[in-house]
Motif scaffolding. Structure first.
Motif, short mmCIF file in Angstrom:
data_model
loop_
_atom_site.label_atom_id
_atom_site.label_comp_id
_atom_site.label_asym_id
_atom_site.label_seq_id
_atom_site.Cartn_x
_atom_site.Cartn_y
_atom_site.Cartn_z
N UNK A 67 -1.50 -7.50 16.84
CA UNK A 67 -0.90 -8.79 17.17
C UNK A 67 0.10 -8.62 18.31
N UNK A 109 -7.96 4.41 0.19
CA UNK A 109 -6.55 4.05 0.03
C UNK A 109 -5.82 4.17 1.36
N UNK A 153 0.37 5.66 0.38
CA UNK A 153 -0.61 6.51 1.06
C UNK A 153 -1.80 6.84 0.17
N UNK A 197 -6.37 1.18 3.77
CA UNK A 197 -5.56 -0.01 3.49
C UNK A 197 -4.14 0.23 3.98
N UNK A 198 -3.65 1.45 3.74
CA UNK A 198 -2.27 1.79 4.08
C UNK A 198 -2.01 1.69 5.58
N UNK A 255 2.38 -7.15 5.12
CA UNK A 255 2.00 -5.76 4.84
C UNK A 255 3.25 -5.00 4.47
N UNK A 297 -3.89 0.10 7.74
CA UNK A 297 -4.32 -1.18 8.27
C UNK A 297 -3.11 -2.04 8.64
N UNK A 298 -2.06 -1.98 7.79
CA UNK A 298 -0.84 -2.76 8.05
C UNK A 298 -0.26 -2.46 9.41
N UNK A 299 -0.16 -1.17 9.74
CA UNK A 299 0.35 -0.77 11.05
C UNK A 299 -0.54 -1.30 12.17
N UNK A 318 2.02 8.27 9.37
CA UNK A 318 0.89 7.55 8.78
C UNK A 318 -0.41 7.86 9.49
N UNK A 366 2.75 -11.04 9.52
CA UNK A 366 1.94 -11.43 10.67
C UNK A 366 1.93 -12.95 10.79
N UNK A 389 5.82 -5.74 7.52
CA UNK A 389 5.59 -6.63 8.64
C UNK A 389 4.88 -7.89 8.19
N UNK A 440 -2.63 -3.77 12.18
CA UNK A 440 -2.57 -5.23 12.33
C UNK A 440 -1.37 -5.63 13.16
N UNK A 441 -0.25 -4.96 12.91
CA UNK A 441 0.96 -5.26 13.67
C UNK A 441 0.77 -4.89 15.14
N UNK A 480 0.81 -1.21 0.00
CA UNK A 480 0.00 0.00 0.00
C UNK A 480 0.84 1.26 0.00
#
Lengths: 159, 284
Positions: free
Chosen positions: B69, B55, A37, B58-59, A104, B61-63, B222, A98, A96, B65-66, A35
């Motif tokens: 977890x 957009x 920005x 989605x961008x 990601x 979301x990665x952060x 972000x 998971x 990262x 999710x980390x 992704x």
């Protein structure tokens, strides 16, 4: 509910090699989100492998990879799908992985490798090398970053 | 000798003259034109703003999710808190800016020693009135166009120069739908809170390259970007609704004033006729 899913998992294991949809949705398939920005190139898409330019070295990520967090340097991200592979040049960022085989990659800019012009890279590199010798610290620092990016572009084989 | 007439009172009221009603009607018509145009401009920007949100979701979301977890949490005790409040410079969009100001004030009542960074002139003006001592840094000139990573990274850079905070919270208007927004706080995790996450050991972190501090800086930029895109879309949606209401109200007023205008004109004509007829009949 959990017991039920455990049972079905055990049943799957008995027929080793038989892949079910439920299993595929879990962890044996690598999912990629790449992704920027302003746009998402991949959004949770199933792929075979992805190679990323980690700060500590290039690495390939397959399904069931150890969970990691790593900074990325400017370089090539290669996404390998069943249909073939696509190479993107990214400006650095973070990756990262998971525990459920989801990758990601977030980066500020990414373009396909074939979209770069080799001549432009060469002229910009020459200019940056000139600026790197500048007495102004800010200018030379900026030029050094440019050189780092442009050299990795050249190393990636832009043509 | 007759005493002179008293001067006319300034409070002396008369029926509105035809000319007055006419100018009033014209100016309302002009206002309606302006609000209608602003509504159309906001509507066309809406689509772009919504795509930007999709957009950026989605961008970021990665952060998230980390952080999910690794179970990263902001520290409980509120030692040194920074609030980043996000609005824009432009008004005429309903209660969108004042709701952010209200939420920020409520938080400042809880934590009176928190520092505030304001993004956008609207929140700055409102907070300077009541909590001037808390505002440490402000940005403006943002929110004319859809926000970019370049802007948010420059802002994050300036904020990093303010020094260390135990907790950083970003306050923005979350875009719920084209008619609803919600002032929301989101945590921007500091390197310390990432290091202290309970499940960080799940991940292999390369400690030599200082990944967590890099990650914290990157995720601050972000988070600000995501908050700015949400705030931008909420603002555009709110402006479209506000301008829609304004155009409707102007339409109602135009109807009322045209009726009044016609009635007054009729009255004037009738009066003139009465004058002419009485004059004619007195001669005859």
């Amino acid at each position: 509910m959990f017991r039920q899913s455990l049972r079905s998992l055990a049943r799957v294991n008995k027929f080793a090699g038989v892949r079910t949809y439920a299993e595929a949705a879990n962890s044996d398939v690598l999912k990629l989100s790449l992704a920027l920005p302003h746009t998402a190139i991949y959004n949770n898409k199933a792929i075979t492998q992805v190679n990323v330019p980690g700060a500590s070295g290039e690495m390939g990520i397959l399904a069931n990879h150890v969970p990691i967090v790593e900074q990325l340097k400017p370089g090539v991200v290669e996404v390998i799908e069943e249909a073939g592979s696509t190479k993107y040049f990214i400006s650095g960022g973070f990756v990262n992985v998971l525990p459920n085989s989801k990758v990601n990659i977030s980066t500020v800019e990414a373009f396909k490798l074939e979209d770069f012009s080799a001549e432009k890279v060469k002229t910009l590199l020459a200019e940056a090398q000139k600026n790197a010798a500048s007495a102004d610290e800010a200018v030379s620092a900026e030029a050094n970053i440019q050189i780092e990016v442009l050299e990795s572009l050249q190393a990636a084989g832009v043509h | 000798m007759k005493p002179p007439l008293p001067p006319p009172s300034p409070y002396y009221r008369n029926y509105a003259t035809l000319r007055e009603i006419e100018t009033r009607l014209k100016s309302i018509k002009n206002i309606e034109k302006i609000t209608k145009t602003m509504k159309i401009v906001a509507s066309t920007r809406m689509g772009k703003a919504q795509r930007a949100i999709a957009a950026s979701r989605v961008y970021t979301e990665g952060d998230y999710e980390f952080f999910g977890v690794s179970e990263t949490k902001a520290p409980e005790e509120q030692e040194k808190t920074l609030i980043i409040a996000i609005t824009s410079d432009k008004g005429l969009c309903g209660s969108i800016h004042s709701s952010i100001a209200k939420t920020a004030r409520r938080k400042l009542a809880e934590i009176p020693n928190a520092d505030v960074v304001t993004i956008g002139d609207k929140i700055k003006v409102q907070l300077l009135r009541t909590n001037a001592q808390n505002v440490v840094l402000s940005f403006n000139g943002i929110g004319k166009e859809a926000p970019s990573f370049y802007e948010s990274s420059l802002i994050a850079d300036e904020i990093a120069k303010l020094g260390k905070y135990d907790r950083v919270e970003v306050l923005y208007n979350k875009f719920m739908s084209s008619v609803a927004f919600e002032p929301t706080y989101v945590d921007a995790f500091t390197a310390e809170s990432i290091d202290a996450s309970t499940k960080l050991s799940t991940f292999e972190v390369d400690e030599e390259s200082g990944s967590t501090s890099g990650l914290a800086q990157y995720s601050l930029a972000n988070t600000i970007l995501a908050a700015m895109s949400e705030g931008y879309a909420s603002e555009i949606a709110a402006r479209r609704n506000a301008m829609d209401n304004a155009s409707n109200n102007a339409g109602d007023m135009i109807n009322k004033y045209s009726i009044l205008y016609n009635r007054t004109r009729q009255a004037v004509i009738t009066n003139e006729l009465v004058d002419i007829i009485t004059g004619a009949s007195s001669l005859g």
